[in-house]
Design a protein around this motif. Structure first.
Motif, PDB file in Angstrom:
ATOM      1  N   LEU A   2      -4.856  -8.664  97.711  1.00  0.00           N
ATOM      2  CA  LEU A   2      -5.821  -7.898  98.527  1.00  0.00           C
ATOM      3  C   LEU A   2      -6.483  -8.783  99.579  1.00  0.00           C
ATOM      4  CD1 LEU A   2      -7.673  -5.817  95.770  1.00  0.00           C
ATOM      5  CD2 LEU A   2      -5.716  -5.118  97.170  1.00  0.00           C
ATOM      6  N   LEU A   3      -6.543 -10.079  99.289  1.00  0.00           N
ATOM      7  CA  LEU A   3      -7.143 -11.024 100.243  1.00  0.00           C
ATOM      8  C   LEU A   3      -6.165 -11.400 101.359  1.00  0.00           C
ATOM      9  CD1 LEU A   3      -9.044 -13.399  97.771  1.00  0.00           C
ATOM     10  CD2 LEU A   3     -10.097 -11.812  99.390  1.00  0.00           C
ATOM     11  N   GLY A   4      -4.929 -10.907 101.249  1.00  0.00           N
ATOM     12  CA  GLY A   4      -3.996 -11.115 102.356  1.00  0.00           C
ATOM     13  C   GLY A   4      -2.875 -12.106 102.107  1.00  0.00           C
ATOM     14  N   TYR A   5      -2.765 -12.586 100.874  1.00  0.00           N
ATOM     15  CA  TYR A   5      -1.690 -13.541 100.586  1.00  0.00           C
ATOM     16  C   TYR A   5      -0.466 -12.817 100.017  1.00  0.00           C
ATOM     17  CZ  TYR A   5      -5.319 -17.124 101.079  1.00  0.00           C
ATOM     18  OH  TYR A   5      -6.327 -17.926 101.561  1.00  0.00           O
ATOM     19  N   ASP A   6       0.735 -13.288 100.390  1.00  0.00           N
ATOM     20  CA  ASP A   6       1.979 -12.684  99.886  1.00  0.00           C
ATOM     21  C   ASP A   6       2.360 -13.236  98.523  1.00  0.00           C
ATOM     22  OD1 ASP A   6       2.316 -11.114 102.080  1.00  0.00           O
ATOM     23  OD2 ASP A   6       3.453 -12.641 103.187  1.00  0.00           O
ATOM     24  N   ARG A   7       2.050 -14.491  98.292  1.00  0.00           N
ATOM     25  CA  ARG A   7       2.339 -15.062  96.983  1.00  0.00           C
ATOM     26  C   ARG A   7       1.274 -16.084  96.613  1.00  0.00           C
ATOM     27  NH1 ARG A   7       7.176 -19.486  97.073  1.00  0.00           N
ATOM     28  NH2 ARG A   7       6.136 -19.872  95.088  1.00  0.00           N
ATOM     29  N   ALA A   8       1.273 -16.420  95.324  1.00  0.00           N
ATOM     30  CA  ALA A   8       0.315 -17.413  94.837  1.00  0.00           C
ATOM     31  C   ALA A   8       1.089 -18.657  94.421  1.00  0.00           C
ATOM     32  CB  ALA A   8      -0.467 -16.846  93.657  1.00  0.00           C
ATOM     33  N   PHE A   9       0.647 -19.790  94.887  1.00  0.00           N
ATOM     34  CA  PHE A   9       1.309 -21.050  94.546  1.00  0.00           C
ATOM     35  C   PHE A   9       0.601 -21.718  93.367  1.00  0.00           C
ATOM     36  CE2 PHE A   9       2.260 -20.202  98.964  1.00  0.00           C
ATOM     37  CZ  PHE A   9       3.623 -20.417  99.014  1.00  0.00           C
ATOM     38  N   PRO A  10       1.379 -22.399  92.534  1.00  0.00           N
ATOM     39  CA  PRO A  10       0.732 -23.092  91.405  1.00  0.00           C
ATOM     40  C   PRO A  10      -0.157 -24.232  91.903  1.00  0.00           C
ATOM     41  CG  PRO A  10       3.069 -23.633  91.505  1.00  0.00           C
ATOM     42  CD  PRO A  10       2.837 -22.575  92.546  1.00  0.00           C
ATOM     43  N   LYS A  11      -1.136 -24.574  91.097  1.00  0.00           N
ATOM     44  CA  LYS A  11      -2.094 -25.623  91.451  1.00  0.00           C
ATOM     45  C   LYS A  11      -2.008 -26.761  90.433  1.00  0.00           C
ATOM     46  CE  LYS A  11      -3.928 -22.958  94.697  1.00  0.00           C
ATOM     47  NZ  LYS A  11      -3.581 -23.242  96.118  1.00  0.00           N
ATOM     48  N   VAL A  12      -2.393 -27.943  90.879  1.00  0.00           N
ATOM     49  CA  VAL A  12      -2.467 -29.112  89.996  1.00  0.00           C
ATOM     50  C   VAL A  12      -3.903 -29.202  89.479  1.00  0.00           C
ATOM     51  CG1 VAL A  12      -2.283 -31.618  89.834  1.00  0.00           C
ATOM     52  CG2 VAL A  12      -0.699 -30.329  91.309  1.00  0.00           C
ATOM     53  N   PRO A  13      -4.115 -28.942  88.199  1.00  0.00           N
ATOM     54  CA  PRO A  13      -5.488 -28.939  87.695  1.00  0.00           C
ATOM     55  C   PRO A  13      -6.021 -30.353  87.492  1.00  0.00           C
ATOM     56  CG  PRO A  13      -3.970 -28.612  85.878  1.00  0.00           C
ATOM     57  CD  PRO A  13      -3.121 -28.678  87.132  1.00  0.00           C
ATOM     58  N   SER A  42     -12.253 -18.212  91.273  1.00  0.00           N
ATOM     59  CA  SER A  42     -12.325 -19.373  92.167  1.00  0.00           C
ATOM     60  C   SER A  42     -10.968 -19.734  92.762  1.00  0.00           C
ATOM     61  CB  SER A  42     -12.900 -20.573  91.405  1.00  0.00           C
ATOM     62  OG  SER A  42     -11.920 -21.164  90.554  1.00  0.00           O
ATOM     63  N   LEU A  43      -9.887 -19.314  92.092  1.00  0.00           N
ATOM     64  CA  LEU A  43      -8.535 -19.639  92.566  1.00  0.00           C
ATOM     65  C   LEU A  43      -8.029 -18.642  93.613  1.00  0.00           C
ATOM     66  CD1 LEU A  43      -6.941 -20.510  89.094  1.00  0.00           C
ATOM     67  CD2 LEU A  43      -7.515 -22.145  90.922  1.00  0.00           C
ATOM     68  N   GLN A  44      -8.500 -17.415  93.563  1.00  0.00           N
ATOM     69  CA  GLN A  44      -7.981 -16.348  94.427  1.00  0.00           C
ATOM     70  C   GLN A  44      -8.063 -16.682  95.928  1.00  0.00           C
ATOM     71  OE1 GLN A  44      -6.610 -13.623  92.888  1.00  0.00           O
ATOM     72  NE2 GLN A  44      -7.320 -14.203  90.831  1.00  0.00           N
ATOM     73  N   PRO A  45      -9.196 -17.229  96.403  1.00  0.00           N
ATOM     74  CA  PRO A  45      -9.344 -17.371  97.859  1.00  0.00           C
ATOM     75  C   PRO A  45      -8.363 -18.346  98.496  1.00  0.00           C
ATOM     76  CG  PRO A  45     -11.476 -17.458  96.772  1.00  0.00           C
ATOM     77  CD  PRO A  45     -10.438 -17.561  95.696  1.00  0.00           C
ATOM     78  N   TYR A  46      -7.739 -19.225  97.694  1.00  0.00           N
ATOM     79  CA  TYR A  46      -6.760 -20.142  98.297  1.00  0.00           C
ATOM     80  C   TYR A  46      -5.438 -20.122  97.538  1.00  0.00           C
ATOM     81  CZ  TYR A  46      -7.643 -24.083  94.956  1.00  0.00           C
ATOM     82  OH  TYR A  46      -7.753 -24.895  93.853  1.00  0.00           O
ATOM     83  N   ALA A  47      -5.220 -19.029  96.800  1.00  0.00           N
ATOM     84  CA  ALA A  47      -3.990 -18.905  96.014  1.00  0.00           C
ATOM     85  C   ALA A  47      -2.749 -19.044  96.886  1.00  0.00           C
ATOM     86  CB  ALA A  47      -3.985 -17.549  95.296  1.00  0.00           C
ATOM     87  N   GLY A  48      -2.799 -18.523  98.101  1.00  0.00           N
ATOM     88  CA  GLY A  48      -1.604 -18.506  98.954  1.00  0.00           C
ATOM     89  C   GLY A  48      -1.464 -19.707  99.863  1.00  0.00           C
TER      90      GLY A  48
END
Lengths: 387, 387
Positions: free
Chosen positions: A123-134, A312-318
């Motif tokens: 919904l925030l406009g990203y086509d996919r979500a990339f994994p993150k390094v925690p 917290s992850l959603q806004p930069y998921a893409g």
């Protein structure tokens, strides 16, 4: 859909200590509309954020957050943005409003995602979500030896990155150097080492700069919040002399302006946004896009439950290039028990942003009961809040 | 002396409307130490600011304001500054803390002034207090005709300067031009005319700039708060093209950083500080000295009682060149009745900062009773606040 109700749940551990551990209490928000439920979480001081939702109006530019939310239409992202603009204007003189609205805004994205069967990041406009390094986020030990042991444990648990923060850092230069050496030793030569000063240096650029040589020697990736959240000049001055050590900050931002200024004026290399403070996912995504355009890395800030972590992850998921993410470890039982789902590292130690609808995290009814703090607010003999 | 108690009095008119009139309610603070009493006033949203004083701690960096005040030593100005630093650090994550602390801080200067037999401005380092030229602060009329009549009344009352603000300004360009023409006509050719847009243009520099020609033609001295309080870039952009019309802002500043940035980055010609928000007299005086050094004029911001008015004058009492002062007219009965003393223009229409000890304004016990709003806050079955 129409927003029918907004309910707040003040949760707490039986005892709260002065440790810089944000998982000791929580303010969970439940929004109902169109037969659906959305969940969010405000950061921090539950009682005050509840008061900012229910308070009597002081005047037209000092209305409670409820005035811009209850009964409003929720059909798409623009409706959330319209409410955000109304909160900013109608609650202009109510300082706490941004923190209260943050949890409500999160819950609205969760609810809208469930209505559409889409994760919030889409919904925030990203086509996919990339994994993150925690990175494992922990407090410094009281002694360098304790920090060494914590760093070793984090490495043994499979983390590639770790952040150490807060007291006793800043108390003495020699003590700080010992702490930095211990953290690097425990984490091993390859681990990503991050340091969080918790604003301890105020505006004192020289005091902060005195720590830089030991940070460079220990290959510290970022030096977080050396100064007060709005000390832009001090941030800028340190950034100009910090060499290979990037400056990080932004968790205190309670609007998009503050975050933008840290990037454009403060010269941070990493901008850290807490969705529970900045006004939720919408402004956080704006900051993420601004950061990307300026060559600055966006990072989530979160130190509470996995509900707040997902938000917290959603806004930069893409944003694929923005890889690192804060991943609180050592949470209090309240924060662990709060969510039905957990966000756990995969076999390669990576974190995946939930792809279930909304935030993808349901709240445990049992935890809402177990950790509930009864609150009653009465004004002029009328109960404004009771739970 | 030791700070023995801090009490809050939530006062309100029986009905509060959406007018941008900050005198409809009030949060009065009473501090007791060494057998003396000091008075202060927080701006705004009384319930939320009370909650920020009594709230349970969330963690070490999110403590209630009370944690940094109760039981503390109060012997001199440095003790007030030390408490301010502790509030900033210990309540870092409690957004509302700045507003709560502001009223407490004021009361501490009042109390210290009474203990020493000195007016607060002397404790702030000034040798004398210079008279100020008050501007009558009113809202725009709903129509240009109403504004014309208000301006004529202000002129007839002997004011040399007047500020018109808020809705309907910003609704349409032609309507705004009519309002500006009416204000100038009513005030006469010699009156100082000030315009307050109440943040209506958000970040829209072009929309604000479209009003500049009519402002120049009507010799508007300042164009106040065209934008959101932290929209520094928009302020700077407008300031670079506003010609003879100065930009003014700063009332939203809840710390000294925000005010400094409006001066250094936002390019304002007038910096307007509300002591009930920025953290009281101490940081306001810092801003006044910074403004003076940068060739920017300091102005008080206040729209409530004469207690808040006195507090707002102290930080720049000794700056002779900073002549103009906000002087709310059309106050609600609550704000008028609240103080025993009144600050009234002299025969030449000038305002004198009180030279009695402290803030020089006593609070009426009758008003505290007449306008009292009963409040009760209970957490975990324990009463945290009741009055």
């Amino acid at each position: 859909m129409k927003i029918e109700s907004v309910d707040f749940f003040y949760l707490s551990m039986p005892e709260v200590t002065t440790a810089a551990d944000g998982s000791q209490d929580a303010l969970v928000v439940r929004v109902a509309a169109g037969g659906l439920i959305g969940w969010g979480e405000c950061e921090a001081s539950p009682l005050v954020s509840i008061a900012a939702f229910v308070a009597p109006m002081s005047h037209g530019a000092c209305r409670p957050v409820s005035a811009s939310v209850l009964g409003r239409r929720l059909e798409g992202p623009d409706d959330i943005r319209a409410m955000a603009a109304d909160v900013a204007y109608n609650s202009m003189d109510l300082l706490q409003a941004a923190h209260t609205w943050s949890g409500v805004e999160m819950a609205l994205w969760d609810l809208l995602g469930k209505a559409r069967g889409e994760p919030a990041w889409r919904l925030l406009g990203y086509d996919r979500a990339f994994p993150k390094v925690p990175y494992a986020s922990v407090l410094f030990g009281a002694t360098a030896q304790e920090t060494l042991e914590r760093a070793r444990a984090i490495r043994a648990a499979g983390f590639r990155a770790a952040k150490f923060g807060w007291a006793p850092f800043g108390a003495s230069l020699s003590g700080d150097i010992d702490q930095l050496d211990a953290a690097r030793e425990g984490l091993g030569p390859d681990g990503i080492l991050l340091i969080d000063a918790g604003q301890i240096f105020g505006e004192d650029v020289e005091a902060a700069a005195a720590r830089l040589p030991a940070m460079e020697r220990n290959r510290v990736t970022w030096f977080e919040e050396p100064f007060a959240g709005e000390a832009l000049e001090a941030y800028g001055a340190l950034a100009r002399r910090s060499g290979a050590v990037a400056i990080a900050g932004g968790e205190a931002a309670h609007n998009r302006f503050m975050a933008r200024h840290l990037i454009d004026i403060g010269g941070v290399g990493y901008i850290q946004i807490d969705c529970g403070r900045i006004g939720g996912l919408g402004p956080a995504r704006e900051v993420a896009l601004h950061a990307a355009a300026k060559g600055v890395t966006y990072v989530n800030h979160t130190f509470t439950s996995n509900l707040a972590l997902s938000a917290s992850l959603q806004p930069y998921a893409g944003l694929e290039a923005h890889r690192i993410c804060e991943y609180p470890t050592g949470l209090q039982p309240l924060a662990r028990d709060l969510t039905v789902e957990r966000i756990l590292p995969d076999g390669e130690g990576l974190i995946h942003v939930p792809d279930a609808p909304g935030l993808g995290i349901e709240v445990s009814a049992a935890a809402l009961e177990t950790y509930r703090v009864p609150v009653e607010i009465r004004v002029r003999g009328k109960t404004l809040f009771s739970a």
